[in-house]
Write an enzyme that holds these catalytic residues in place. Structure first.
Site, PDB file in Angstrom:
ATOM      1  CE  LYS A  41      -3.691   2.406   2.419  1.00 12.42           C
ATOM      2  NZ  LYS A  41      -4.670   2.355   3.503  1.00 12.42           N
ATOM      3  CE  LYS A  99      -5.993   1.910  -0.764  1.00 14.19           C
ATOM      4  NZ  LYS A  99      -6.574   1.901   0.546  1.00 14.19           N
TER       5      LYS A  99
END
Ligand code: PBG
Length: 329
Positions: free
Chosen positions: A200, A253
């Site tokens: 992330k 992400k």
């Protein structure tokens, strides 16, 4: 011209193109992120046109509708009342809180829906960070790791008790996957899965989401826990840790600007990979299509197919409902 090989033969008709197509998007690939709050009225989210912040009742209706359309997984994002936010984020483990209430209601109304929950403190933290915050003697904010992991375990257990199928830690603290796995197993929740936000990134593309939930950090940024956008080897390192600690699914992400990271993880792991087409990616497409500059359906389908081609097995996208409809048409 004399040519033994002509690439265009395999592109000459829709039928042939269908036969040779390597990647396809299916409704089973989709995970719908949803926003909700404890209020009775529903609010259009201004930073994310076309998205709604649902009431609990409205969300149940939405879950039924999207299930009918073939969507089998949702990920829950609550907007918590300011009065319930605190420095220790303790509301995140309240069994009577908004999220457990919604998990129970969805599982009761739509038992076949895979309910995925976000595990992180930002919706509950008065500081707006994913972890517990202290101020060091140098005046700088510090995000405590090990203390945060303890709270995240409580949060994950709270979601499991309410009936969540999968918990998805999005906080990027070290060691949280293993700690949550042990906590779940010790409590008898060995069937509850973990979708790790493995890579992330500290991305500017989360802006509209933070607007939707009013969850932006009050001070500082998330760069001491989320990954630096320049790194890909580090994503592999995070992957190896999450694999070892028992992750069932690993996530990259954002998705679109990080296709190389998806492809790299695809080469490095046999685990399923999820990719999150985040709020900023959604908003860019919406804005460009809203002004008539791009064809929304074509661009959305291409963006998601690109994410699959890079190596993702499943995609979290705010376009899930539209895509389910387009795939049906
Ligand atoms: C918070 C969280 C964020 C998103 C998902 N979970 C925001 C953040 O890390 O600040 C972003 C999703 C999106 O932008 O669509 N733990």
């Amino acid at each position: 011209m004399e040519m033994m090989i002509r690439g265009r033969r395999n592109r000459r008709s829709a039928a042939v193109r269908g036969l040779v197509r390597e990647n396809r998007l299916a409704v089973e690939d989709l995970i719908l992120p949803v926003f909700f709050h404890a209020d009775a009225e529903e609010v259009d989210i201004s930073s994310m046109p076309g998205c709604t912040r649902w009431s609990v009742e409205g969300l149940i209706g939405e879950a039924k509708r999207v299930y009918e359309m073939g969507i089998r997984a949702m990920v829950l994002f609550p907007k918590i009342d300011d009065a319930l936010k605190s420095a220790d984020g303790s509301e995140c483990g309240n069994d009577e809180g908004l999220v457990p209430q919604v998990i129970r209601a969805i599982k009761a109304a739509v038992p076949g829906m895979c309910v995925i929950t976000d595990v992180a403190l930002d919706p509950y933290s008065s500081d707006g960070h994913d972890g517990l915050v202290v101020r060091g003697c140098d005046g700088e904010l510090k995000i405590l790791n090990d203390e945060t992991v303890e709270v995240l375990c409580e949060q994950a257990l709270c979601h499991a008790r309410a009936g969540a199928d999968i918990v998805a830690p999005s906080d990027m603290m070290d060691g949280r996957i293993g700690a949550i796995r042990v906590a779940l197993d010790e409590a008898g929740f060995e069937e509850v899965g973990i979708m790790a936000y493995t890579a992330k990134y500290a991305s500017a593309f989360y802006g509209p989401f933070r607007g939707a939930l009013d969850s932006a950090p009050k001070e500082g940024d998330k760069k001491t826990y989320q990954m630096d956008p320049g790194n890909v080897r580090e994503a592999v390192r995070e992957l190896l840790m999450d694999e070892e600690e028992g992750a069932d699914v690993v996530m990259v992400k954002p998705a679109g600007p990080y296709l190389d990271v998806i492809a790299r993880l695809r080469d490095e792991t046999t685990l399923p990979i999820a990719a999150y087409q985040v709020s900023g990616e959604y908003l860019m497409i919406k804005a460009a299509c809203g002004s008539g500059w791009l064809d929304e359906k074509a661009v959305v389908m291409e963006s998601l197919l690109g994410i699959k081609r890079a190596g993702a097995d499943m995609i979290l996208t705010y376009f899930a409902k539209d895509v389910a409809q387009w795939l049906k048409d």
